[in-house]
Design a protein around this motif. Structure first.
Motif, PDB file in Angstrom:
ATOM      1  N   THR A 196     -20.742  29.927  17.258  1.00  0.00           N
ATOM      2  CA  THR A 196     -19.506  30.657  17.501  1.00  0.00           C
ATOM      3  C   THR A 196     -19.820  32.137  17.658  1.00  0.00           C
ATOM      4  O   THR A 196     -20.933  32.599  17.347  1.00  0.00           O
ATOM      5  CB  THR A 196     -18.535  30.463  16.333  1.00  0.00           C
ATOM      6  OG1 THR A 196     -19.097  31.067  15.152  1.00  0.00           O
ATOM      7  CG2 THR A 196     -18.265  28.981  16.076  1.00  0.00           C
ATOM      8  N   GLU A 244     -11.811  26.981  17.878  1.00  0.00           N
ATOM      9  CA  GLU A 244     -12.810  28.018  18.148  1.00  0.00           C
ATOM     10  C   GLU A 244     -13.886  27.463  19.083  1.00  0.00           C
ATOM     11  O   GLU A 244     -14.314  26.313  18.961  1.00  0.00           O
ATOM     12  CB  GLU A 244     -13.431  28.496  16.847  1.00  0.00           C
ATOM     13  CG  GLU A 244     -14.311  29.731  17.027  1.00  0.00           C
ATOM     14  CD  GLU A 244     -14.757  30.317  15.693  1.00  0.00           C
ATOM     15  OE1 GLU A 244     -15.275  31.441  15.702  1.00  0.00           O
ATOM     16  OE2 GLU A 244     -14.592  29.636  14.659  1.00  0.00           O
ATOM     17  N   GLY A 259     -17.680  27.456  20.935  1.00  0.00           N
ATOM     18  CA  GLY A 259     -19.076  27.719  20.634  1.00  0.00           C
ATOM     19  C   GLY A 259     -19.880  27.883  21.912  1.00  0.00           C
ATOM     20  O   GLY A 259     -19.414  27.565  23.015  1.00  0.00           O
TER      21      GLY A 259
END
Length: 365
Positions: free
Chosen positions: A38, A87, A89
């Motif tokens: 991330t 989120e 990556g």
């Protein structure tokens, strides 16, 4: 779920890291991550990103670096991290980034080995030697001596002038240097516009426009006595279209013909520029060759009789001698004599050493 950063990455960034080092660190991290990293992991684990004074500055830095890597052909891909978060990556696509396995035939490896010999005296020597060792270790095998017979380069060291001249050709900038003339040994300063560099007859040559003489000229680079100095602005002239062999031919003299007999499927480099003698002349030349049975007359089987163009007698004799028993020079006589002289000298190197007798005579052990 959170992805642990690679164990090899530094947790504390080095102060003042330059952009190139930061890019390299990012590549190493994205290659070695198990799944994806991330942005937060990049910022905390990859050296160079913690230097960003704010989150916005880090975002700009990271986006700029991703674009740079993609422009360099490094496939940075965006993936979901999974779990209960949206989120994103980042990782490097290993399949697209890794080179395929190298599978070279002995002949292909041999060609690379021959090319490497041109640079044995330059600063690239260490890198070239390492590359050749790695290629052989990869299972390509040793170069095929039979496939490469007669192809080994006989070009002399290129010298220190090569680098500055290539730089000047690329930028189209004039150069100046001191040059020792072949005909009288005088050393004069030359001001030229370099066009091209080529290797012929064992040497390196600069083709250029001589500003002092206002005419195209060819200079042998081994006769450049001083450091080549680049002068004037870039793009100062245009390089015209011209034939390299034609321009070098005018400098080296007229093209002559040698007649040689060659064993079938041998001397590939020489055959590339040769042609068979006319059928009506073959018998005359064949009678000068021994056949496998040792007969002295008649058409000799097992030989191809070819006409080969050449400019330098020394260069032609050197090439012919390199093929050993696979080639016989038939004419002209000066080339034949010089070839025999070289072969005799080479054979003498393997003879038993001579020792001096009490009366000054020479004895062979």
């Amino acid at each position: 779920m959170p992805i642990d950063p690679p164990p090899t990455q530094q947790s504390a960034p080095s102060p003042g890291l330059n952009p190139a080092e930061r890019l390299l660190n990012l590549v190493i991290a994205l290659v070695n991550t198990n799944a994806a990293m991330t942005k937060q992991q990049v910022r905390t684990a990859v050296a160079g990103y913690a230097d960003a004074p704010s989150g916005e500055a880090f975002e700009r830095m990271f986006e700029r670096d991703k674009d740079m890597l993609r422009a360099l052909g490094i496939p940075v891909v965006t993936v979901g991290t999974g779990g209960h978060t949206d989120e994103l990556g980042y990782r490097i696509d290993q399949d697209a980034y890794a080179l395929p396995s190298i599978d070279l035939t002995p002949a292909e490896l041999g060609v690379l080995s021959l090319a490497a010999q041109f640079w044995q005296d330059k600063t690239l020597q260490t890198d070239i030697n390492r590359a050749m060792v790695k290629l052989r270790a990869a299972g390509a095998g040793d170069p095929s001596a039979d496939a490469l017979a007669g192809l080994a380069p006989s070009v002399r060291a290129v010298g220190d002038a090569y680098g500055p001249l290539m730089e000047a050709i690329e930028a189209r900038r004039a150069v100046t240097f001191s040059y020792r003339a072949a005909y009288n040994g005088a050393v004069l300063t030359r001001h030229v516009e370099p066009w091209r560099i080529a290797a012929r007859d064992g040497g390196w040559y600069l083709m250029c426009f001589d500003r002092d003489r206002q005419a195209p000229r060819v200079f042998r680079m081994s006769r450049i006595e001083s450091r080549v100095r680049i002068t004037g602005p870039a793009r100062a002239y245009e390089i015209p279209d011209f034939e390299t062999d034609v321009m070098l031919g005018k400098a080296h003299g007229e093209i002559r013909q040698a007649v040689v007999a060659v064993r079938p499927e041998r001397a590939g480099a020489l055959r590339a520029r040769a042609k068979p003698v006319p059928d009506g002349e073959r018998q005359t030349y064949s009678e000068r060759l021994p056949d496998p049975a040792g007969a002295s007359t008649g058409d000799r089987a097992g030989w191809d009789i070819l006409e080969v163009p050449y400019r330098s007698m020394s260069g032609m004799a050197s090439e012919a001698a390199g093929y050993g028993a696979a080639l016989v020079v038939l004419e002209p006589e000066p080339v034949r004599t010089e070839t025999l002289r070289r072969l005799t000298a080479a054979a003498a190197l393997g003879a038993p050493p001579a020792r001096q007798g009490a009366e000054g005579g020479v004895f062979r052990g």
